[in-house]
Motif scaffolding. Structure first.
Motif, PDB file in Angstrom:
ATOM      1  N   THR A 149     103.488  24.616  37.310  1.00 17.68           N
ATOM      2  CA  THR A 149     104.445  25.705  37.331  1.00 17.68           C
ATOM      3  C   THR A 149     105.735  25.225  37.993  1.00 17.68           C
ATOM      4  O   THR A 149     105.715  24.679  39.096  1.00 17.68           O
ATOM      5  N   GLN A 151     109.893  26.491  38.704  1.00 17.85           N
ATOM      6  CA  GLN A 151     110.896  27.551  38.616  1.00 17.85           C
ATOM      7  C   GLN A 151     112.031  27.206  39.569  1.00 17.85           C
ATOM      8  O   GLN A 151     111.846  26.466  40.524  1.00 17.85           O
ATOM      9  N   ALA A 155     113.249  32.144  42.239  1.00 22.55           N
ATOM     10  CA  ALA A 155     112.869  32.844  41.006  1.00 22.55           C
ATOM     11  C   ALA A 155     111.360  32.981  40.934  1.00 22.55           C
ATOM     12  O   ALA A 155     110.626  32.205  41.531  1.00 22.55           O
ATOM     13  N   PRO A 157     107.867  32.578  39.059  1.00 19.36           N
ATOM     14  CA  PRO A 157     107.361  31.702  37.987  1.00 19.36           C
ATOM     15  C   PRO A 157     106.987  32.536  36.766  1.00 19.36           C
ATOM     16  O   PRO A 157     106.612  33.701  36.888  1.00 19.36           O
TER      17      PRO A 157
END
Length: 180
Positions: A149, A151, A155, A157
């Motif tokens: 993951t 981001q 922010a 994910p």
């Protein structure tokens, strides 16, 4: 490209009324060359046992079994993974088959059917079958899934639900129905 273990068979020289049995067992050097060619760490052993049967008509049928032990790196941990392969091999050769030409070709229903060559190299059959049977993504026992993951800072994910093709349309519809 010439196979690592060449064993040419001329159908014209084969007995036309009985089954012929052939066994291919690569030596240590050929196993190393096969491992290099098929991009794996090693093969501990490889064995191709086949029967070539004449008929019907001018057709020939190859049936047999491919056995192999392959060592590859785990795609998660890079630890060595040993996989045992024991799979059937079936090919049917017919002189009446023409190879379709063109940019877009429909695949035949019987994927074991091939044009009858004058000379069949069983080394090619071995390499092709082995390449198709080697696991693409071997995993060591107990290997955990990797969380990839990413981001930007601050922010949220993306969730699995958000990356589905119609997730954006569903959110838009919900906003329109809600009067937003």
């Amino acid at each position: 490209m010439k196979p690592v273990l060449s064993h040419p068979v001329r159908f014209a020289d084969m007995p036309q009324r009985k089954v012929s049995r052939i066994r291919l067992v690569p030596d240590v050097g050929q196993l190393e060359a096969l491992a290099d060619r098929l991009d794996v760490d090693a093969f501990r052993k490889v064995l191709l046992d086949v029967e070539l049967s004449p008929g019907p008509g001018r057709d020939w049928t190859l049936t047999g079994k491919l056995g192999a032990t392959v060592v590859q790196p785990c795609r998660v941990t890079t630890e060595p993974v040993v996989t045992r392969i024991d799979e059937p091999v079936v090919r049917r050769y017919t002189p009446d088959l023409t190879t379709p030409e063109g940019e877009e070709v429909e695949m035949p229903e019987d994927d074991s059917l091939e044009p009858l060559p004058k000379v069949l190299d069983l080394g090619d059959v071995l390499e092709e079958a082995l390449a198709l049977m080697i696991p693409e993504f071997p995993r060591a026992e107990g290997a955990e899934d990797i969380d990839l993951t990413v981001q930007p800072p601050g922010a949220e994910p993306l969730s699995d639900e958000a990356v589905k093709p119609f997730a954006g349309l569903a959110a838009l519809k919900a906003r329109m129905e809600g009067g937003e």
